[in-house]
Design an enzyme around this catalytic site. Structure first.
Site, PDB file in Angstrom:
ATOM      1  N   ASP A 264       0.844  -1.192   0.000  1.00  0.00           N
ATOM      2  CA  ASP A 264       0.000   0.000   0.000  1.00  0.00           C
ATOM      3  C   ASP A 264       0.889   1.255   0.000  1.00  0.00           C
ATOM      4  O   ASP A 264       1.792   1.382   0.838  1.00  0.00           O
ATOM      5  CB  ASP A 264      -0.851  -0.049   1.284  1.00  0.00           C
ATOM      6  CG  ASP A 264      -1.965   0.972   1.302  1.00  0.00           C
ATOM      7  OD1 ASP A 264      -2.411   1.385   0.219  1.00  0.00           O
ATOM      8  OD2 ASP A 264      -2.408   1.338   2.422  1.00  0.00           O
TER       9      ASP A 264
ATOM     10  N   HIS B  67      -7.815  10.039   3.602  1.00  0.00           N
ATOM     11  CA  HIS B  67      -7.349   9.075   4.602  1.00  0.00           C
ATOM     12  C   HIS B  67      -7.683   9.528   6.023  1.00  0.00           C
ATOM     13  O   HIS B  67      -7.824  10.711   6.283  1.00  0.00           O
ATOM     14  CB  HIS B  67      -5.830   8.892   4.479  1.00  0.00           C
ATOM     15  CG  HIS B  67      -5.440   8.178   3.225  1.00  0.00           C
ATOM     16  ND1 HIS B  67      -4.897   8.815   2.143  1.00  0.00           N
ATOM     17  CD2 HIS B  67      -5.548   6.870   2.881  1.00  0.00           C
ATOM     18  CE1 HIS B  67      -4.670   7.925   1.188  1.00  0.00           C
ATOM     19  NE2 HIS B  67      -5.067   6.742   1.596  1.00  0.00           N
TER      20      HIS B  67
ATOM     21  N   ILE C   5      -9.660  -0.016   3.110  1.00  0.00           N
ATOM     22  CA  ILE C   5     -10.223   0.260   4.445  1.00  0.00           C
ATOM     23  C   ILE C   5      -9.168  -0.044   5.505  1.00  0.00           C
ATOM     24  O   ILE C   5      -8.718  -1.185   5.625  1.00  0.00           O
ATOM     25  CB  ILE C   5     -11.489  -0.595   4.676  1.00  0.00           C
ATOM     26  CG1 ILE C   5     -12.556  -0.215   3.648  1.00  0.00           C
ATOM     27  CG2 ILE C   5     -12.008  -0.415   6.109  1.00  0.00           C
ATOM     28  CD1 ILE C   5     -13.717  -1.178   3.550  1.00  0.00           C
TER      29      ILE C   5
HETATM   30  P1  13P Z   1      -8.946   4.914   5.392  1.00  0.00           P
HETATM   31  O1  13P Z   1      -8.071   5.787   6.234  1.00  0.00           O
HETATM   32  O2  13P Z   1     -10.190   5.631   4.989  1.00  0.00           O
HETATM   33  O3  13P Z   1      -9.263   3.610   6.052  1.00  0.00           O
HETATM   34  O4  13P Z   1      -8.158   4.587   4.032  1.00  0.00           O
HETATM   35  C1  13P Z   1      -7.221   3.543   3.989  1.00  0.00           C
HETATM   36  C2  13P Z   1      -6.407   3.560   2.745  1.00  0.00           C
HETATM   37  O5  13P Z   1      -6.692   4.226   1.772  1.00  0.00           O
HETATM   38  C3  13P Z   1      -5.213   2.708   2.737  1.00  0.00           C
HETATM   39  O6  13P Z   1      -4.452   2.886   1.577  1.00  0.00           O
HETATM   40  O1  G3H Z   2      -3.318   5.000   3.557  1.00  0.00           O
HETATM   41  C1  G3H Z   2      -2.622   4.680   4.513  1.00  0.00           C
HETATM   42  C2  G3H Z   2      -2.941   3.442   5.278  1.00  0.00           C
HETATM   43  O2  G3H Z   2      -4.030   3.663   6.125  1.00  0.00           O
HETATM   44  C3  G3H Z   2      -1.728   2.948   5.998  1.00  0.00           C
HETATM   45  O3  G3H Z   2      -1.434   3.732   7.088  1.00  0.00           O
HETATM   46  O4  G3H Z   2       0.981   4.258   6.787  1.00  0.00           O
HETATM   47  O5  G3H Z   2      -0.116   4.447   9.030  1.00  0.00           O
HETATM   48  O6  G3H Z   2       0.321   2.206   8.008  1.00  0.00           O
HETATM   49  P1  G3H Z   2       0.034   3.670   7.762  1.00  0.00           P
HETATM   50 ZN    ZN Z   3      -4.569   4.873   0.806  1.00  0.00          ZN
END
Ligand code: 13P
Ligand code: G3H
Ligand code: ZN
Length: 326
Positions: free
Chosen positions: A96, A192, A272
């Site tokens: 991600d 986010h 999510i």
């Molecule tokens: P949320 O913060 O809305 O859960 O989004 C998560 C996300 O986009 C992770 O890449």
């Molecule tokens: O979009 C971001 C995700 O919610 C991951 O969050 O970088 O704090 O692990 P993080």
């Molecule tokens: Zn994201």
């Protein structure tokens, strides 16, 4: 690939067939983030029980927190648990918000079946150059690549954006054509975290920009679109957190009906993370308040995990539409 693992050896799938089925079936694949064992258990058990395909997401922060080697073996363990349960749900392991070529390469080498290269902080041309480089490498191993055009407000790992910039539909064909990405994250009003909209008293959440989504779909027929920042910030858990000592005033997310509508369109992947964080925090706060003498982490992490599993089943059924589609 010497000293590396290909995702097929772990039993993982890339996102190609998942997205093709989702596009035809009018649903989206859930992409849930995990950082620890309880989150992974809840996601896997919830998706087995609701018979849903799933994308397990790992951010750079998750790799730093949990250790990249441990995460890889946790994903392998999850695949074994699925097999032992007699389930055949397709699972992708996805990076991600990858922000460098090196991070994406390292994930491909350690068994990820899909990576995101988030070049949204760069100029259009630099985003294309970086994304193309990742695609050229990842495709040699049949690993899927997600790119991003447009900027979501909020925190994207190390990159914090004060303001969002909606995706410009007139840019998407050139971006997809020049990079060769397999899916595209777009910005249509989600963001986010737990504070997605600043609402004045009496105001309700504004609708997502479905007009931009429709224009993107018109220009890229049948191409998989991704929605980030798609937590609904379930008020039941926000209230529980606040009742038991938390301070999340004004936390608000994307209404479930809007996500369901998006899932029926070319949106094939919905991310999510925050909703899961809220569930775990709510249950922990309540437990520690109600049972101050207890100090066995299993006694509070267990119920948090069970509640998260319930949320995942509900999301798959009511929001993603992915339940029963494995
Ligand atoms: P949320 O913060 O809305 O859960 O989004 C998560 C996300 O986009 C992770 O890449
Ligand atoms: O979009 C971001 C995700 O919610 C991951 O969050 O970088 O704090 O692990 P993080
Ligand atoms: Zn994201």
């Amino acid at each position: 690939m010497p000293n590396t693992t290909h995702y097929t050896a772990i039993g993982l799938s890339n996102t190609k067939a998942m997205f093709e089925k989702a596009m035809k079936g009018g649903y989206a694949i859930p992409a849930y983030n995990f950082n620890n064992m309880e989150q992974l258990q809840a996601i896997i058990l919830g998706c087995i029980e609701s018979n849903s395909p799933v994308i397990l997401q790992v951010s750079r922060g998750a790799r730093d927190y949990a250790n990249q080697t441990l995460l890889k073996y946790m994903a392998m363990g999850a695949m074994q648990v699925i097999k032992e349960a007699g389930s055949k749900i397709p699972v992708a392991l996805h990076l991600d918000h990858g922000d460098t070529f090196e991070l994406c390469k390292s994930c491909v080498e350690s068994g990820f079946s899909s990576v995101m290269i988030d070049g949204s902080a760069h100029s259009f041309d630099d985003n294309i150059e970086l994304t193309k480089k990742v695609v050229e490498y990842a495709h040699k191993f049949d690993v899927s690549v997600e790119g991003e055009l447009g900027v979501l407000a909020g925190i994207e790992d190390d990159v914090s954006h004060e303001k969002s910039h909606y995706t410009k539909p007139e840019e998407v064909e050139e971006f997809v054509g020049r990079t060769g990405v397999d899916s595209l994250a777009i910005s249509i009003g989600t963001s986010h975290g737990a504070y997605k909209f600043k609402l004045k008293p009496g105001e309700s959440v504004p609708p997502l920009r479905f007009d931009i989504l429709a224009e993107v779909e018109k220009r890229l027929p049948g191409f998989p679109i991704v929605l980030h920042g798609a937590s609904s910030v379930v008020q039941e858990y926000v209230e529980m957190i606040n009742k038991y000592g938390g301070a999340l005033e004004g936390a608000v997310g994307v209404p479930e009906e809007q996500l369901r509508r998006a899932a029926k369109s070319a949106v094939c992947k919905i991310n999510i993370d925050s909703d899961g964080r809220l569930v775990v925090t709510a249950i922990l706060r309540k437990f520690l308040h109600d049972d101050p003498k207890n100090f066995d982490p299993r006694k509070y992490l267990g119920p948090a995990r069970d509640e998260l599993k319930k949320l995942i089943i509900l999301k798959n059924k009511n929001v993603l539409g992915s339940a029963g589609q494995a």
